[in-house]
Motif scaffolding. Structure first.
Motif, PDB file in Angstrom:
ATOM      1  N   VAL A 113      33.586  47.695  49.062  1.00 21.94           N
ATOM      2  CA  VAL A 113      33.098  47.327  47.717  1.00 21.94           C
ATOM      3  C   VAL A 113      32.139  47.996  47.309  1.00 21.94           C
ATOM      4  O   VAL A 113      32.092  48.376  46.139  1.00 21.94           O
TER       5      VAL A 113
ATOM      6  N   TYR B 291      31.428  50.416  43.540  1.00 25.56           N
ATOM      7  CA  TYR B 291      30.859  49.493  42.454  1.00 25.56           C
ATOM      8  C   TYR B 291      31.199  49.837  41.198  1.00 25.56           C
ATOM      9  O   TYR B 291      30.977  48.914  40.167  1.00 25.56           O
TER      10      TYR B 291
ATOM     11  N   ALA C 137      42.464  45.550  44.308  1.00 27.18           N
ATOM     12  CA  ALA C 137      41.873  45.070  45.772  1.00 27.18           C
ATOM     13  C   ALA C 137      42.695  44.098  46.211  1.00 27.18           C
ATOM     14  O   ALA C 137      43.064  43.083  45.787  1.00 27.18           O
TER      15      ALA C 137
ATOM     16  N   GLU D 294      39.962  42.460  50.990  1.00 24.08           N
ATOM     17  CA  GLU D 294      39.027  43.018  50.575  1.00 24.08           C
ATOM     18  C   GLU D 294      38.022  42.228  49.838  1.00 24.08           C
ATOM     19  O   GLU D 294      36.624  42.343  50.083  1.00 24.08           O
ATOM     20  N   TYR D 295      38.654  41.526  48.861  1.00 25.84           N
ATOM     21  CA  TYR D 295      37.843  40.504  48.272  1.00 25.84           C
ATOM     22  C   TYR D 295      36.912  39.638  49.088  1.00 25.84           C
ATOM     23  O   TYR D 295      35.900  39.533  48.904  1.00 25.84           O
TER      24      TYR D 295
ATOM     25  N   PHE E 295      34.361  40.774  51.520  1.00 27.52           N
ATOM     26  CA  PHE E 295      33.093  41.123  50.754  1.00 27.52           C
ATOM     27  C   PHE E 295      32.343  39.950  50.568  1.00 27.52           C
ATOM     28  O   PHE E 295      31.108  39.806  50.637  1.00 27.52           O
TER      29      PHE E 295
ATOM     30  N   PRO F 251      29.074  45.074  41.831  1.00 29.16           N
ATOM     31  CA  PRO F 251      29.888  45.103  42.614  1.00 29.16           C
ATOM     32  C   PRO F 251      30.922  44.022  42.856  1.00 29.16           C
ATOM     33  O   PRO F 251      32.000  44.012  42.998  1.00 29.16           O
ATOM     34  N   THR F 252      30.319  42.708  42.791  1.00 31.57           N
ATOM     35  CA  THR F 252      30.966  41.540  42.747  1.00 31.57           C
ATOM     36  C   THR F 252      31.898  41.337  41.621  1.00 31.57           C
ATOM     37  O   THR F 252      32.973  41.117  41.637  1.00 31.57           O
TER      38      THR F 252
ATOM     39  N   VAL G 153      35.007  44.077  42.066  1.00 33.67           N
ATOM     40  CA  VAL G 153      35.714  43.440  43.150  1.00 33.67           C
ATOM     41  C   VAL G 153      36.582  42.404  42.584  1.00 33.67           C
ATOM     42  O   VAL G 153      37.830  42.390  42.890  1.00 33.67           O
TER      43      VAL G 153
END
Length: 132
Positions: free
Chosen positions: A19, A23, A30, A34-35, A38, A77-78, A81
């Protein structure tokens, strides 16, 4: 790109670093894994930094300095994702704005993030998940 070679917890860190490496990718898809990996690692780091901040005692706007810097560092990045996660279930990234709705918006977004991937190809690409 950041490489993580450790055998212990390597898989969890691989998802986290994936992730961070993506970015700027607001397209694509995703997976849930993955989510949520992270989110798990990020929450863990945040808690650790809050504890360290408590003992150091440096505050900016009633927030610990390290926690604030980390939050700023993972903000983009948050978002990225989260948008890719919504793409994976066939929703637009603009759907993140449901969070504006008090209480219900947060719950709705959690449900969307927990929804299984849309099989096959959608407007944002091929499904990253292998279905059995």
């Amino acid at each position: 790109t950041i490489k993580f070679e450790s055998k212990t917890n390597g898989i969890i860190m691989e998802w986290y670093l994936k992730v961070l490496n993506q970015y700027t990718d607001f397209q694509g898809r995703a997976r849930r894994k993955e989510y949520w990996m992270f989110t798990l690692v990020s929450a863990g780091i945040s808690v650790i930094l809050m504890i360290v901040d408590y003992f150091i005692g440096i505050k900016i706007w009633d927030t610990g300095l390290l926690y604030l810097l980390y939050g700023l560092g993972v903000f983009i990045p948050t978002i990225a994702v989260g948008i890719r996660r919504l793409h994976d279930i066939g929703k637009s990234g603009w759907m993140m704005l449901v969070i504006i709705i008090p209480i219900a918006g947060f719950i709705w977004l959690i449900v969307l993030y927990a929804t299984d991937s849309q099989k096959g190809t959608n407007d944002w690409g091929e499904c990253p998940k292998t279905f059995d």
